[in-house]
Design an enzyme around this catalytic site. Structure first.
Site, PDB file in Angstrom:
ATOM      1  N   THR A 193       0.824  -1.210   0.000  1.00 42.35           N
ATOM      2  CA  THR A 193       0.000   0.000   0.000  1.00 42.35           C
ATOM      3  C   THR A 193       0.858   1.260   0.000  1.00 42.35           C
ATOM      4  O   THR A 193       0.645   2.185  -0.791  1.00 42.35           O
ATOM      5  CB  THR A 193      -0.939  -0.001   1.212  1.00 42.35           C
ATOM      6  N   GLN A 239      -6.120  -1.922  -2.726  1.00 44.75           N
ATOM      7  CA  GLN A 239      -5.375  -0.762  -2.220  1.00 44.75           C
ATOM      8  C   GLN A 239      -4.551  -0.122  -3.334  1.00 44.75           C
ATOM      9  O   GLN A 239      -3.711  -0.786  -3.951  1.00 44.75           O
ATOM     10  CB  GLN A 239      -4.459  -1.163  -1.076  1.00 44.75           C
ATOM     11  N   GLN A 280     -10.042   2.358  -3.364  1.00 44.90           N
ATOM     12  CA  GLN A 280      -9.640   1.970  -2.017  1.00 44.90           C
ATOM     13  C   GLN A 280      -8.312   2.631  -1.664  1.00 44.90           C
ATOM     14  O   GLN A 280      -7.354   2.575  -2.439  1.00 44.90           O
ATOM     15  CB  GLN A 280      -9.521   0.453  -1.905  1.00 44.90           C
ATOM     16  N   ASP A 281      -8.274   3.280  -0.481  1.00 40.47           N
ATOM     17  CA  ASP A 281      -7.043   3.893   0.045  1.00 40.47           C
ATOM     18  C   ASP A 281      -6.526   5.036  -0.830  1.00 40.47           C
ATOM     19  O   ASP A 281      -5.333   5.124  -1.122  1.00 40.47           O
ATOM     20  CB  ASP A 281      -5.944   2.830   0.199  1.00 40.47           C
ATOM     21  N   ASP A 304     -12.095   2.890   2.949  1.00 41.12           N
ATOM     22  CA  ASP A 304     -11.021   3.485   3.763  1.00 41.12           C
ATOM     23  C   ASP A 304     -10.238   4.536   2.983  1.00 41.12           C
ATOM     24  O   ASP A 304      -9.003   4.608   3.078  1.00 41.12           O
ATOM     25  CB  ASP A 304     -10.053   2.391   4.244  1.00 41.12           C
ATOM     26  N   ARG A 358     -14.285   3.515   9.996  1.00 44.82           N
ATOM     27  CA  ARG A 358     -14.091   2.363  10.862  1.00 44.82           C
ATOM     28  C   ARG A 358     -12.692   2.472  11.468  1.00 44.82           C
ATOM     29  O   ARG A 358     -11.779   3.047  10.879  1.00 44.82           O
ATOM     30  CB  ARG A 358     -14.266   1.047  10.114  1.00 44.82           C
TER      31      ARG A 358
END
Length: 337
Positions: free
Chosen positions: A103, A133, A155-156, A177, A245
């Site tokens: 990542t 990611q 994502q990310d 996220d 989260r």
């Protein structure tokens, strides 16, 4: 009904934007793909910039799609990148976890040099949702600020890795996220867009990673708009979208004085397996819009009712912004609206 808070915010914002745009920027280097500048690649301009600069070093990036991975190392301090607009100056790459990268290493742009500033640029990772990611910007630079920038991914998207960070009048797109990390960061007057996720996925806007009580760490979203990207809005059925989260054991995220669209699930927040939700600090303060109703929120989330408590998370107090943001020329609000 006339909202005096909104009128004050608008007046101050317009004044600040005027002051920023009227500044004469002394560009040290120009990057242009048509050969009219000093370099045609951003990475080459970064390499040519001085090490450990005590003053701001201005790099103009003219309109174009720059397909490259850019690293601003620790020795490259006080770099300022100024594009022609988030629709015109785009830095793009497609590294991802699905493509074999960690990542951290998937970032289109990685920042380590203190004092970094960017304006009018899009940072994008085009790996797509199936590659999981895939970071558009990884920011480890202390005292960094972004104005009128776009961060595009799934994502990310935006990895707030470390150091005081400030984002103003910017756009962030993603699914899972997509604003995440352990830095103390404030997003102010930004628009946060949720893309359509993969089948069976839920969207989670934030994933904060505070793990020690003594850490100054958290994500603050102030006077922003959280809504659906166009392709998600057009769906005939809804995907669940949560405010965040907890990635860390003491995750801290505050959504305040913002507009939450109806895409937000009534529960508001989502648990993360292995984390005790009763130790995190997830809170909301004076939000508005159909997604801001807190009646059905998870029991471990908070609703702040005190302006004294909320003031802990302002630009003034949370990222000490009054001491360093003025030197960037970027508009900001120090306190609550």
């Amino acid at each position: 009904m006339f909202d005096i808070r909104y009128a004050k915010m608008l007046a101050l914002s317009l004044l600040s934007v005027y002051c920023w745009s009227s500044q004469a920027m002394p560009f040290d280097i120009v990057v242009a793909q048509d050969g009219s500048g000093n370099f045609s690649r951003i990475s080459d301009a970064i390499m040519a910039s001085p090490n450990l600069s005590a003053r701001r070093y201005y790099i103009r990036i003219r309109e174009g799609l720059y397909t490259e991975n850019v690293l601003v190392g620790k020795e490259k301090t006080n770099i300022v990148l100024v594009g022609d607009g988030m629709d015109k100056t785009v830095i793009s790459s497609n590294k991802s976890n699905g493509g074999g990268f960690q990542t951290y290493d998937s970032a289109t742009v990685g920042l380590d040099g203190q004092g970094f500033v960017a304006q009018d640029i899009t940072f994008t990772n085009t790996a797509g949702p199936n590659n999981h990611q895939a970071v558009a910007l990884r920011n480890s630079a202390g005292y960094s600020a972004f104005f009128r920038c776009r961060f595009q991914g799934y994502q990310d998207t935006l990895y707030t890795f470390g150091g005081y960070q400030f984002f103003r009048d910017s756009e962030i797109y993603g699914t899972v996220d997509f604003i995440f990390g352990k830095a103390p960061v404030v997003l102010q007057n930004c628009r946060i867009y949720v893309h359509r996720p993969l089948a069976l996925q839920s969207n989670t806007i934030t994933a904060q990673k505070k793990e020690k009580v003594e850490d100054v760490s958290g994500i603050v979203i102030q006077n922003c708009t959280i809504t659906a990207a166009p392709e998600l809005r057009q769906q005939s059925f809804k995907f669940k979208t949560f405010l965040g989260r907890p990635w860390g054991n003491l995750s801290t995220t505050i959504i305040m004085q913002s507009y939450l669209d109806d895409i937000i699930d009534p529960k508001g927040w989502l648990e993360w397996e292995g984390r005790d939700p009763n130790r995190v600090y997830y809170a909301e303060y004076q939000n508005r819009g159909p997604g801001s109703r807190t009646r059905d929120r998870v029991q471990w989330a908070r609703v702040i009712n005190s302006s004294v408590e909320a003031a802990k998370f302002t630009v003034r107090n949370f990222i000490q912004g009054g001491k360093w943001i003025p030197s960037t020329g970027i508009p900001f609000f120090l306190d609550l609206l």
